[in-house]
Design a protein around this motif. Structure first.
Motif, mmCIF file in Angstrom:
data_model
loop_
_atom_site.group_PDB
_atom_site.id
_atom_site.type_symbol
_atom_site.label_atom_id
_atom_site.label_comp_id
_atom_site.label_asym_id
_atom_site.label_seq_id
_atom_site.Cartn_x
_atom_site.Cartn_y
_atom_site.Cartn_z
ATOM 1 N N ARG A 1 9.774 8.775 -2.062
ATOM 2 C CA ARG A 1 11.264 8.900 -1.509
ATOM 3 C C ARG A 1 11.224 9.696 -0.256
ATOM 4 N N GLY A 2 11.903 9.182 0.873
ATOM 5 C CA GLY A 2 11.995 10.212 1.951
ATOM 6 C C GLY A 2 10.895 9.904 3.268
ATOM 7 N N VAL A 3 9.726 9.311 2.686
ATOM 8 C CA VAL A 3 8.586 9.076 3.561
ATOM 9 C C VAL A 3 8.051 7.611 3.587
ATOM 10 N N GLU A 4 8.227 6.734 2.466
ATOM 11 C CA GLU A 4 7.733 5.405 2.387
ATOM 12 C C GLU A 4 8.844 4.524 2.086
ATOM 13 N N ASP A 5 9.877 5.048 2.085
ATOM 14 C CA ASP A 5 11.161 3.952 1.495
ATOM 15 C C ASP A 5 11.030 2.537 1.911
ATOM 16 N N HIS A 6 10.515 2.418 3.194
ATOM 17 C CA HIS A 6 10.653 1.097 3.656
ATOM 18 C C HIS A 6 9.286 0.561 4.002
ATOM 19 N N ALA A 7 8.305 1.094 3.334
ATOM 20 C CA ALA A 7 7.008 0.617 3.295
ATOM 21 C C ALA A 7 6.600 -0.412 2.264
ATOM 22 N N GLU B 1 8.127 12.450 13.375
ATOM 23 C CA GLU B 1 7.989 12.601 15.083
ATOM 24 C C GLU B 1 6.785 12.234 15.621
ATOM 25 N N PHE B 2 5.689 12.512 15.050
ATOM 26 C CA PHE B 2 4.305 12.171 15.538
ATOM 27 C C PHE B 2 4.201 10.727 15.801
ATOM 28 N N VAL B 3 4.682 9.961 14.480
ATOM 29 C CA VAL B 3 4.603 8.533 14.608
ATOM 30 C C VAL B 3 5.419 7.954 15.664
ATOM 31 N N ASP B 4 6.410 8.312 15.654
ATOM 32 C CA ASP B 4 7.425 7.960 16.790
ATOM 33 C C ASP B 4 6.946 8.044 18.348
ATOM 34 N N GLU B 5 5.924 8.950 18.425
ATOM 35 C CA GLU B 5 5.231 9.237 19.676
ATOM 36 C C GLU B 5 4.391 8.290 19.838
ATOM 37 N N VAL C 1 8.599 -0.556 10.449
ATOM 38 C CA VAL C 1 7.553 -0.398 11.357
ATOM 39 C C VAL C 1 6.968 1.277 11.176
ATOM 40 N N ARG C 2 8.135 2.289 11.147
ATOM 41 C CA ARG C 2 7.626 3.425 11.090
ATOM 42 C C ARG C 2 6.965 3.784 9.872
ATOM 43 N N HIS C 3 7.553 3.445 8.821
ATOM 44 C CA HIS C 3 7.358 3.770 7.347
ATOM 45 C C HIS C 3 5.977 3.312 6.944
ATOM 46 N N VAL D 1 3.435 2.562 9.306
ATOM 47 C CA VAL D 1 2.551 3.359 9.949
ATOM 48 C C VAL D 1 2.156 4.512 9.051
ATOM 49 N N VAL D 2 3.405 5.224 8.824
ATOM 50 C CA VAL D 2 3.290 6.551 7.992
ATOM 51 C C VAL D 2 2.411 6.138 6.639
ATOM 52 N N ALA D 3 2.688 5.177 6.009
ATOM 53 C CA ALA D 3 1.836 4.906 4.652
ATOM 54 C C ALA D 3 0.306 4.650 4.919
ATOM 55 N N LEU D 4 0.112 3.995 5.963
ATOM 56 C CA LEU D 4 -1.291 3.694 6.266
ATOM 57 C C LEU D 4 -1.942 5.139 6.906
ATOM 58 N N LEU D 5 -1.260 6.104 7.469
ATOM 59 C CA LEU D 5 -1.626 7.381 7.750
ATOM 60 C C LEU D 5 -2.130 8.109 6.708
ATOM 61 N N LEU D 6 -1.227 8.153 5.601
ATOM 62 C CA LEU D 6 -1.324 8.956 4.461
ATOM 63 C C LEU D 6 -2.443 8.434 3.519
ATOM 64 N N ALA D 7 -2.167 7.271 2.831
ATOM 65 C CA ALA D 7 -3.193 6.883 2.032
ATOM 66 C C ALA D 7 -4.504 6.292 2.427
ATOM 67 N N GLY D 8 -4.442 5.859 3.957
ATOM 68 C CA GLY D 8 -5.551 5.222 4.557
ATOM 69 C C GLY D 8 -6.586 6.444 5.090
#
Length: 445
Positions: free
Chosen positions: A87-93, A213-217, A249-251, A253-260
């Protein structure tokens, strides 16, 4: 295959291990999750666990796991605990959504993980590894797990995101640490209500905000790029076509960065840990490297010929799967293994327990890459390091290719003298992370 425990005599409650008041089986799990799950599995293929505030059913027979993940997957869904953890990091992943939305996200990601796409990534996996390892000095002492994390963050960014993250790896790693800590059974405040502002929750929110913020950049930079064959470009194209929202899109990418990065880094750490006591296997890998690569850099063309290296990767994933287990919950009342489970029952499918079950594996506690040379006669879901069925990890083939090419590249360039600070211990959380310190002294070949 007959499902174990099937029949007309279904009963209400599976066997339950002894626990202690209030904590139930949670205290044993928090102390040593691996040892606890192995002990509990001796009670049967379905075991009811009493955790603080909830019950959980541990399932350890391949036929039942196959039914949950594949055959009758519509009767099971991702667990509420999984959604709460992310919750709060991959809600839309794709990792936390279900139904039509999950199918839409999975379809949008698929072009980035085709065979052609994997072929394009292969050479970059090896070249990124070579550049990273070449920065280690002869005789240098390294923190093995941290270095494997730094490496896999860079491999992931270079291949799937077409982005250079050198110097910014901690943004990803700090968020992953906060996520794992959020789900850690040992952390103070684990049993408090969600609305209580614990230190762990505040850290989680702070690190996730920095990662967002990093992913948005990254996304802003990639919108100006002409590249079109990586995950970022695939997702951004889907957004421009109206198929995905920017949050999706953002979530993702975040999910791939974390688990990936987390799972491959854990796997590489355990691979080197296992190889430390196997000089003959190491020598065999170097022989294969010299014969196949012949002084060059491993590439996608040499991948299929690196058979011994692939077998080491597959066997290491058997002995030390990166995650603690696959979680699901029943979407309707079901009978599983002869037991009636209500709708919403939480299920845990622990890969390591099944991967070391002597009913399905000869000498399961022995690291033996040769067992994979001729396959083997065992149930399909006796091995499922990256889950299975329609919701299997979309990056399964990417990860196996990455681990093989990264390992071969390192084998060809360095030797590591591993030292471990005591018996191997594990974090009681999402990833089967090592809590034991592992250091290595680098010797250049």
């Amino acid at each position: 295959m007959t499902t174990p425990g099937s029949g007309t005599g279904a009963v209400e409650v599976p066997p339950t291990p002894d626990g202690i008041p209030f904590f139930g089986n949670g205290l044993a799990f928090s102390r040593n999750p691996v040892e606890a799950m192995e002990d509990w599995a001796s009670l049967g293929d379905v075991v009811r666990l009493q955790m603080p505030g909830q019950s959980m059913y541990m399932v350890t027979h391949p036929a039942l796991i196959k039914r949950i993940l594949a055959d009758d997957h519509d009767q099971f869904t991702i667990s509420a605990a999984q959604r709460e953890t992310f919750r709060g990091v991959e809600d839309h992943a794709v990792t936390t959504t279900t139904g039509d939305r999950w199918e839409r996200l999975r379809k949008a990601l698929r072009p980035a993980f085709t065979h052609d796409a994997l072929d394009r990534y292969g050479d970059r996996m090896a070249s990124t590894t070579a550049a990273f390892v070449d920065e280690w000095n002869d005789g240098e002492r390294i923190d093995l797990y941290r270095e494997m994390r730094l490496l896999t963050v860079n491999i992931l960014a270079d291949t799937l995101l077409d982005t250079n993250v050198r110097g910014n790896e901690n943004v990803v790693m700090n968020a992953a640490d906060a996520l794992v800590n959020r789900a850690n059974f040992r952390r103070p405040g684990q049993l408090l209500p969600d609305w209580v502002p614990t230190l762990a929750e505040r850290r989680f929110e702070r690190t996730v905000r920095a990662l967002d913020e990093f992913v948005d950049e990254i996304l802003t930079q990639r919108q100006r790029s002409e590249s079109n064959d990586d995950v970022c470009s695939v997702l951004l194209t889907a957004h421009e076509e109206g198929k995905l929202t920017l949050a999706e899109v953002r979530h993702n990418v975040v999910a791939l960065l974390l688990a990936g990065h987390d799972s491959p880094s854990v796997a590489l750490t355990y691979i080197w840990y296992l190889l430390a006591d196997q000089p003959d296997v190491c020598a065999s890998l170097r022989e294969e490297y010299d014969a196949v690569v012949n002084g060059e850099q491993p590439s996608i063309e040499s991948y299929d010929e690196l058979e011994r290296t692939q077998n080491v990767v597959v066997e290491a994933l058997r002995m030390y799967p990166p995650t603690l287990g696959v979680s699901r919950q029943t979407a309707e009342p079901v009978t599983l293994g002869g037991y009636k489970l209500p709708r919403g029952a939480q299920l845990l499918l622990p890969q390591r327990v099944v991967h070391r079950d002597e009913r399905f594996w000869d000498n399961p506690e022995t690291f033996d890459p040769s067992r994979w040379q001729n396959g083997g006669d065992r149930p399909e879901y006796a091995y499922f390091p990256f889950s299975g069925g329609p919701r299997n990890c979309i990056g399964t083939h990417f990860a196996r290719q990455e681990l093989t090419l990264a390992l071969a590249t390192m084998i060809g360039r360095i030797e590591l003298d591993i030292s471990v600070d005591g018996p191997l211990r594990f974090t009681p959380s999402l990833q089967l992370r090592p809590e034991t310190d592992m250091e290595a002294i680098v010797t250049r070949r």
